[in-house]
Design an enzyme around this catalytic site. Structure first.
Site, short mmCIF file in Angstrom:
data_model
loop_
_atom_site.label_atom_id
_atom_site.label_comp_id
_atom_site.label_asym_id
_atom_site.label_seq_id
_atom_site.Cartn_x
_atom_site.Cartn_y
_atom_site.Cartn_z
N GLU A 29 7.08 1.78 -5.74
CA GLU A 29 6.11 0.86 -5.16
C GLU A 29 6.78 -0.47 -4.84
O GLU A 29 6.94 -1.33 -5.73
CB GLU A 29 4.98 0.59 -6.16
CG GLU A 29 4.22 1.83 -6.56
CD GLU A 29 2.80 1.49 -7.00
OE1 GLU A 29 1.87 2.01 -6.37
OE2 GLU A 29 2.62 0.69 -7.93
N HIS B 211 3.61 -0.66 -13.98
CA HIS B 211 3.07 -1.17 -12.72
C HIS B 211 3.52 -2.62 -12.52
O HIS B 211 3.61 -3.38 -13.49
CB HIS B 211 1.53 -1.08 -12.73
CG HIS B 211 0.95 -1.33 -11.37
ND1 HIS B 211 0.77 -2.61 -10.88
CD2 HIS B 211 0.57 -0.48 -10.40
CE1 HIS B 211 0.27 -2.51 -9.65
NE2 HIS B 211 0.15 -1.24 -9.33
C1 PEP Z 1 -0.96 -0.07 -6.56
O1 PEP Z 1 -1.40 -1.09 -7.09
O2 PEP Z 1 -0.41 0.80 -7.26
C2 PEP Z 1 -1.09 0.04 -5.11
C3 PEP Z 1 -0.35 0.91 -4.47
O3 PEP Z 1 -2.01 -0.79 -4.52
P1 PEP Z 1 -2.42 -0.81 -2.96
O4 PEP Z 1 -2.57 0.62 -2.53
O5 PEP Z 1 -3.73 -1.54 -2.94
O6 PEP Z 1 -1.33 -1.51 -2.23
#
Ligand code: PEP
Length: 249
Positions: free
Chosen positions: A167, A95
């Protein structure tokens, strides 16, 4: 056809009783046959969330990190072997908050991935570029390097226990979401990387999630993209109604 997959990353949020109540609400809902839901909770709550969700076969539990060693003098850490022994099937690795605040690099994530897989866990492996890299149009190169260095050595068999979560770091917790087209572009690039490494047949089965400010209002459009198989959800996974709406999407 690939399963749909939605994981909630609770991060360092919620009290003991709030965790239990959220897990119970999520587990009391029924989900379609091809849906997998995973609740990634703080270590402390894993067992009680496992218990609270045990009646719903579509809801599983995951940790948000694990150590790269099997056991030993690593104060404050939790190993993949311990997670496996407690019946926890999933772990998030890589992450961006771990990469940024705890300086986890691709070499360490390779070791963590190997250890988690050796202990029989499924890995939700996160990758994604920061804003400056996106502005310099380097997102594909950055993500490919993250994947190659941490996952490129795996066998196809091992890779079948890895879910990839794309992400973009500039979209996490910021309220800025990648557009559906931006997400699809990156997911297609990731699926191509998987095909090159592990073969076209495996790539067809590979689950690739989008994460970054995903909400009930934008989930359907993101999840409708050809190569987006679901989401890794942070903030919106802390409210049962929002999270269930995202899963429904
Ligand atoms: C995450 O931390 O994996 C994430 C997607 O956070 P958010 O949905 O709050 O942007």
């Amino acid at each position: 056809m690939r399963n749909r997959f939605v994981a909630g990353n609770w991060k360092m949020n919620l009290s003991d009783s709030e965790s239990k109540s959220l897990a119970e609400k999520i587990a009391s809902h029924s989900y379609t046959e091809n849906t997998q839901v995973v609740l990634c909770t703080p270590f402390l709550y894993l067992k009680e969330v496992l218990e609270a969700t045990s009646g719903n076969t579509k809801v599983a539990v995951g940790a948000q990190n694990c150590h790269e060693k099997e056991a030993g003098a690593y104060t404050g850490e939790v190993s993949a072997a311990q997670l496996a022994s407690a019946g926890i099937p999933y772990v998030i690795l890589g992450h961006s908050e771990r990469r940024t605040y705890y300086k986890e690099d691709n070499a360490l994530l390779k070791s963590k991935t190997d250890e988690a897989l050796a202990q029989g866990l499924h890995v939700i492996f996160c990758c994604g570029e920061v804003l400056e890299e996106r502005e310099a149009n380097k997102q594909a190169q950055v993500v490919e390097t993250q994947l190659q260095e941490a996952l490129g050595h795996l066998s196809t068999d091992q890779m079948s226990k890895v879910v990839i979560a794309y992400e973009p770091v500039w979209a996490i917790g910021t309220g800025k979401t990648a557009s559906a087209a931006q997400a699809q572009d990156m997911h297609e690039m990731i699926r191509n990387w998987v095909a090159n490494q592990f073969g076209a047949e495996h790539a067809e089965q590979q689950i690739i999630l989008y994460g970054g400010s995903c909400k009930p209002g934008n989930a359907a459009e993101l999840f409708a993209q050809k190569d987006v198989d679901g989401g890794l959800i942070g903030g919106a996974s802390l409210k049962a109604e929002d999270f269930i709406q995202i899963i429904e999407a």
